[in-house]
Design a protein around this motif. Sequence first.
Motif, mmCIF file in Angstrom:
data_model
loop_
_atom_site.group_PDB
_atom_site.id
_atom_site.type_symbol
_atom_site.label_atom_id
_atom_site.label_comp_id
_atom_site.label_asym_id
_atom_site.label_seq_id
_atom_site.Cartn_x
_atom_site.Cartn_y
_atom_site.Cartn_z
ATOM 1 N N ARG A 58 0.803 -1.227 0.000
ATOM 2 C CA ARG A 58 0.000 0.000 0.000
ATOM 3 C C ARG A 58 0.836 1.278 0.000
ATOM 4 N NH1 ARG A 58 -5.186 -1.015 3.904
ATOM 5 N NH2 ARG A 58 -6.035 -2.729 2.690
ATOM 6 N N VAL A 59 2.116 1.179 0.230
ATOM 7 C CA VAL A 59 2.980 2.361 0.232
ATOM 8 C C VAL A 59 3.054 2.916 -1.187
ATOM 9 C CG1 VAL A 59 5.343 3.191 0.585
ATOM 10 C CG2 VAL A 59 4.335 1.588 2.202
ATOM 11 N N THR A 60 2.742 4.201 -1.325
ATOM 12 C CA THR A 60 2.752 4.818 -2.658
ATOM 13 C C THR A 60 3.665 6.035 -2.736
ATOM 14 O OG1 THR A 60 0.838 6.176 -2.080
ATOM 15 C CG2 THR A 60 0.406 4.072 -3.193
ATOM 16 N N ARG A 61 4.189 6.500 -1.613
ATOM 17 C CA ARG A 61 5.064 7.677 -1.613
ATOM 18 C C ARG A 61 6.245 7.429 -0.694
ATOM 19 N NH1 ARG A 61 4.886 12.513 -3.421
ATOM 20 N NH2 ARG A 61 2.713 12.340 -4.019
ATOM 21 N N VAL A 62 7.436 7.804 -1.177
ATOM 22 C CA VAL A 62 8.673 7.642 -0.420
ATOM 23 C C VAL A 62 9.473 8.932 -0.549
ATOM 24 C CG1 VAL A 62 10.844 6.357 -0.264
ATOM 25 C CG2 VAL A 62 8.741 5.154 -0.829
ATOM 26 N N TRP A 63 10.022 9.404 0.570
ATOM 27 C CA TRP A 63 10.924 10.553 0.557
ATOM 28 C C TRP A 63 12.328 10.039 0.823
ATOM 29 C CZ3 TRP A 63 6.115 10.921 2.842
ATOM 30 C CH2 TRP A 63 5.284 11.903 2.341
ATOM 31 N N ASP A 64 13.301 10.630 0.152
ATOM 32 C CA ASP A 64 14.693 10.225 0.371
ATOM 33 C C ASP A 64 15.607 11.438 0.300
ATOM 34 O OD1 ASP A 64 14.895 10.784 -2.301
ATOM 35 O OD2 ASP A 64 15.221 8.748 -2.940
ATOM 36 N N ASP A 65 16.885 11.207 0.607
ATOM 37 C CA ASP A 65 17.829 12.325 0.561
ATOM 38 C C ASP A 65 18.562 12.348 -0.772
ATOM 39 O OD1 ASP A 65 19.794 10.390 0.730
ATOM 40 O OD2 ASP A 65 20.410 10.887 2.746
ATOM 41 N N GLY A 66 19.460 13.304 -0.925
ATOM 42 C CA GLY A 66 20.156 13.506 -2.182
ATOM 43 C C GLY A 66 21.027 12.347 -2.630
ATOM 44 N N PHE A 109 23.615 23.137 10.719
ATOM 45 C CA PHE A 109 22.534 22.164 10.839
ATOM 46 C C PHE A 109 21.195 22.809 10.483
ATOM 47 C CE2 PHE A 109 19.109 20.235 13.296
ATOM 48 C CZ PHE A 109 19.187 18.923 12.832
ATOM 49 N N THR A 110 20.425 22.108 9.670
ATOM 50 C CA THR A 110 19.093 22.561 9.301
ATOM 51 C C THR A 110 18.160 21.362 9.333
ATOM 52 O OG1 THR A 110 20.043 24.198 7.815
ATOM 53 C CG2 THR A 110 17.729 23.716 7.528
ATOM 54 N N VAL A 111 17.012 21.518 9.976
ATOM 55 C CA VAL A 111 16.017 20.453 9.983
ATOM 56 C C VAL A 111 15.323 20.453 8.625
ATOM 57 C CG1 VAL A 111 13.898 19.604 11.042
ATOM 58 C CG2 VAL A 111 15.665 20.638 12.456
ATOM 59 N N LEU A 112 15.367 19.321 7.944
ATOM 60 C CA LEU A 112 14.736 19.199 6.634
ATOM 61 C C LEU A 112 13.447 18.405 6.751
ATOM 62 C CD1 LEU A 112 17.909 18.378 4.535
ATOM 63 C CD2 LEU A 112 16.753 20.569 4.753
ATOM 64 N N PRO A 113 12.436 18.778 5.983
ATOM 65 C CA PRO A 113 11.158 18.048 6.046
ATOM 66 C C PRO A 113 11.361 16.562 5.772
ATOM 67 C CG PRO A 113 10.982 19.978 4.621
ATOM 68 C CD PRO A 113 12.424 19.825 4.990
ATOM 69 N N LYS A 114 10.692 15.736 6.519
ATOM 70 C CA LYS A 114 10.683 14.277 6.397
ATOM 71 C C LYS A 114 11.989 13.618 6.802
ATOM 72 C CE LYS A 114 6.551 14.540 4.900
ATOM 73 N NZ LYS A 114 5.498 14.373 5.841
ATOM 74 N N VAL A 161 14.414 14.936 -0.969
ATOM 75 C CA VAL A 161 14.443 16.100 -0.088
ATOM 76 C C VAL A 161 15.883 16.585 -0.053
ATOM 77 C CG1 VAL A 161 14.014 16.956 2.240
ATOM 78 C CG2 VAL A 161 12.563 15.154 1.289
ATOM 79 N N LYS A 162 16.129 17.732 -0.696
ATOM 80 C CA LYS A 162 17.494 18.253 -0.783
ATOM 81 C C LYS A 162 17.688 19.431 0.145
ATOM 82 C CE LYS A 162 18.457 16.890 -5.488
ATOM 83 N NZ LYS A 162 18.875 17.320 -6.805
ATOM 84 N N ARG A 163 18.920 19.601 0.538
ATOM 85 C CA ARG A 163 19.325 20.756 1.322
ATOM 86 C C ARG A 163 19.534 21.937 0.396
ATOM 87 N NH1 ARG A 163 24.096 20.609 5.754
ATOM 88 N NH2 ARG A 163 23.992 22.845 5.665
ATOM 89 N N SER A 164 19.200 23.111 0.835
ATOM 90 C CA SER A 164 19.418 24.317 0.039
ATOM 91 C C SER A 164 20.909 24.621 -0.024
ATOM 92 C CB SER A 164 18.675 25.490 0.671
ATOM 93 O OG SER A 164 18.962 26.672 -0.015
ATOM 94 N N ASP A 165 21.380 25.101 -1.165
ATOM 95 C CA ASP A 165 22.802 25.406 -1.332
ATOM 96 C C ASP A 165 23.261 26.566 -0.462
ATOM 97 O OD1 ASP A 165 23.126 23.371 -3.151
ATOM 98 O OD2 ASP A 165 22.788 24.649 -4.894
#
Length: 93
Positions: A37-45, A75-80, A66-70
């Motif tokens: 049933r999983v239809t969406r996955v978030w990952d890093d760069g 340290f920055t908290v990134l969504p997901k 989900v990428k970090r801004s240049d």
Amino acid sequence: MVDALGLLPAVMVTAASVTDRDAGQTLLVRLRERHWRVTRVWDDGGYTGRLGGFARGVLRVALTVVKRSDDTSGFTVLPKRWLVERTFAWLMH
């Protein structure tokens, strides 16, 4: 791989010589077999490239990187992504 609650629906241990992208493909297949049933996955760069096409075309899973801004420093908290870091903290505690 962790879900929104920080639980581990799929786990895979590989040799250091295996790239994240190659391991990610196998991990997504395992996830899809066990949790169809999983239809969406978030990952890093680290998982950019052909993995998105594989997930979308073969597994019918929407993969969002989900990428970090240049222009961000420190340290920055990134969504997901904080879900994974929280789970690591729980495991190491």
